[in-house]
Design an enzyme around this catalytic site. Structure first.
Site, PDB file in Angstrom:
ATOM      1  N   LYS A 146      60.955  45.079  39.443  1.00  0.00           N
ATOM      2  CA  LYS A 146      60.792  46.533  39.282  1.00  0.00           C
ATOM      3  C   LYS A 146      60.747  46.951  37.815  1.00  0.00           C
ATOM      4  CE  LYS A 146      62.687  47.515  43.875  1.00  0.00           C
ATOM      5  NZ  LYS A 146      63.151  46.179  44.308  1.00  0.00           N
ATOM      6  N   ARG A 147      59.931  46.249  37.043  1.00  0.00           N
ATOM      7  CA  ARG A 147      59.826  46.538  35.616  1.00  0.00           C
ATOM      8  C   ARG A 147      59.113  47.854  35.375  1.00  0.00           C
ATOM      9  NH1 ARG A 147      63.774  43.202  35.016  1.00  0.00           N
ATOM     10  NH2 ARG A 147      63.306  41.081  34.356  1.00  0.00           N
TER      11      ARG A 147
END
Lengths: 272, 272
Positions: free
Chosen positions: A95-96
């Site tokens: 979930k960058r």
């Protein structure tokens, strides 16, 4: 070969929409693995080997590895999957989300260091925070849209001027503007089947990664019927804890396989 | 001692609102460091030692370390800062955002493994994705609100039913509901001074982390005047590349110090 074509091949060859999430939590490991320096790798390797013919994807959650200083075991695990189970793509769940120069570093981490086939990313910082990943044209990018947790509604369900919800706007942005080379997919939780149907209507046949069945309580029938494409695929239905911790003994991998098999087959009943 | 009290002490003792960002990019390193196995640590250590009396915070960006498999050097760097420069708090810039069980793992990574004083997080998944970090009551949590990149507007500047922008809603959520123990701060980019003023009006004297001056082109005078609190503080004005890569020779740390000193003093001229 693109992520999407690898995923489609796995849907078919394993007759499965099941994504096996790999969230290694030492506290839940079988006793015989505790204390081993390679416990994280060995636990996940056993799960992977026991379920590789039942899954359309494996999804290691990087937070569990990072908390344990086990990045090297994550590298070894993904290398093992590619070597032994090349038909099953690997989604790195990280979930960058960051500005372009930083996103380039995260892309190197995910795609060069870990050799992930796809990465989950957060849309809050907009298209230029997503664009650097698209340079790896054979990799996929799975954008958060409507998440399965209760707090997901705090922002995603806000009503915009014009009447749409924020998650609907994100779905349309990704489908129409953020997907120039066909690399995009979306995360949509199983806890909201109506919204899953909604997203499906907006994005056509884009793949959807769907967490929230199993431990989080999403209903399988409602999820599959709401999210499937016309050909009965289009989904990576993710289950982690319910599979990983199905057994507590030395036969934990067999117990995991049994749950994975039952889940895959339950999903398949509703593919239409 | 809370993050906020440590930050306030650093504002005062170093007479500084400058946050020095640590984004180690091997391609930009001075020639004499290239090829050294501890180049990342040594580069950052030299920058830290040269600027510790000029900074209110250090902000390592974890992506740069992760891309280089240099997590051990990041651990060593933060340990060095705490040992040698205990007056300067460390903000780990990781922009994490995930469901509660995963957020607990990220909290362990940031606060136990790396011993960060504060962590940047992404609000898209809502309050239950933020809540686990708040259990570390002596640490801070810096929530993305209005980011400095062009694409920041794609979501954050969307107009909601009722007329407000999404970033304004996030600012109010954090100030009123997500900050039960006074641990919260916000990220607001320097590239939009009017919106910085706007956020300041919504959140009272909450600390704001402000990237976007230096290489990204934000105006220092407009930024400080828009974001300062009544007592002329309240800000961590972050600069990374302009300081880190001010010099290319063996005296790179002295060159960095000169830019940090000039930036700190320029900021101080407008604190009122």
């Amino acid at each position: 070969m693109t992520f999407r074509s690898r995923l489609a091949a796995a849907w078919q060859s394993n007759n499965s929409l099941l994504c096996v999430g790999l969230d290694p939590d030492l506290n839940k490991f079988p006793a015989h693995l505790k204390g081993r320096p390679d416990a994280v790798f060995e636990f996940c390797r056993a799960i992977v080997d026991a379920t590789a013919d039942l899954a359309c994807a494996f999804k290691p959650q990087i937070a569990y590895f990072a908390a344990l200083r086990a990045e090297d075991q994550l590298e070894a695990l993904i290398e093992h999957i590619h070597a032994r189970h090349p038909q099953v793509p690997v989604v790195l769940d990280a979930k960058r989300g960051d500005i372009g120069a930083t996103a380039q570093q995260y892309a190197r981490e995910a795609f060069e260091r870990y050799q992930a086939d796809a990465l989950t990313v957060n849309p809050y910082m907009g298209f230029d925070s997503v664009e650097p990943y698209l340079e790896w044209k054979d990799r996929g990018l799975i954008v958060l849209c409507r998440t399965s947790n209760p707090g997901g509604s705090d922002l995603q369900f806000l009503e915009m001027a014009g009447g749409r919800k924020l998650y609907q706007h994100v779905a349309e942005l990704v489908a129409t503007k953020w997907n120039p080379h066909g690399q995009a997919a979306l995360v949509v939780g199983a806890t909201f089947p109506q919204e899953l149907a909604d997203v499906r209507a907006i994005v056509g046949d884009l793949p959807l990664l769907v967490p929230g069945i199993g431990a989080q309580g999403g209903d399988v029938e409602a999820t599959v019927k709401a999210g499937r494409t016309a050909d009965g695929s289009g989904l990576m239905i993710s289950s982690s804890r319910a599979i990983l911790y199905a057994g507590q003994g030395e036969d934990f991998a067999e117990a995991a396989r049994a749950v994975a098999l039952a889940t895959r087959d339950e999903v398949n009943r509703y593919r239409g």
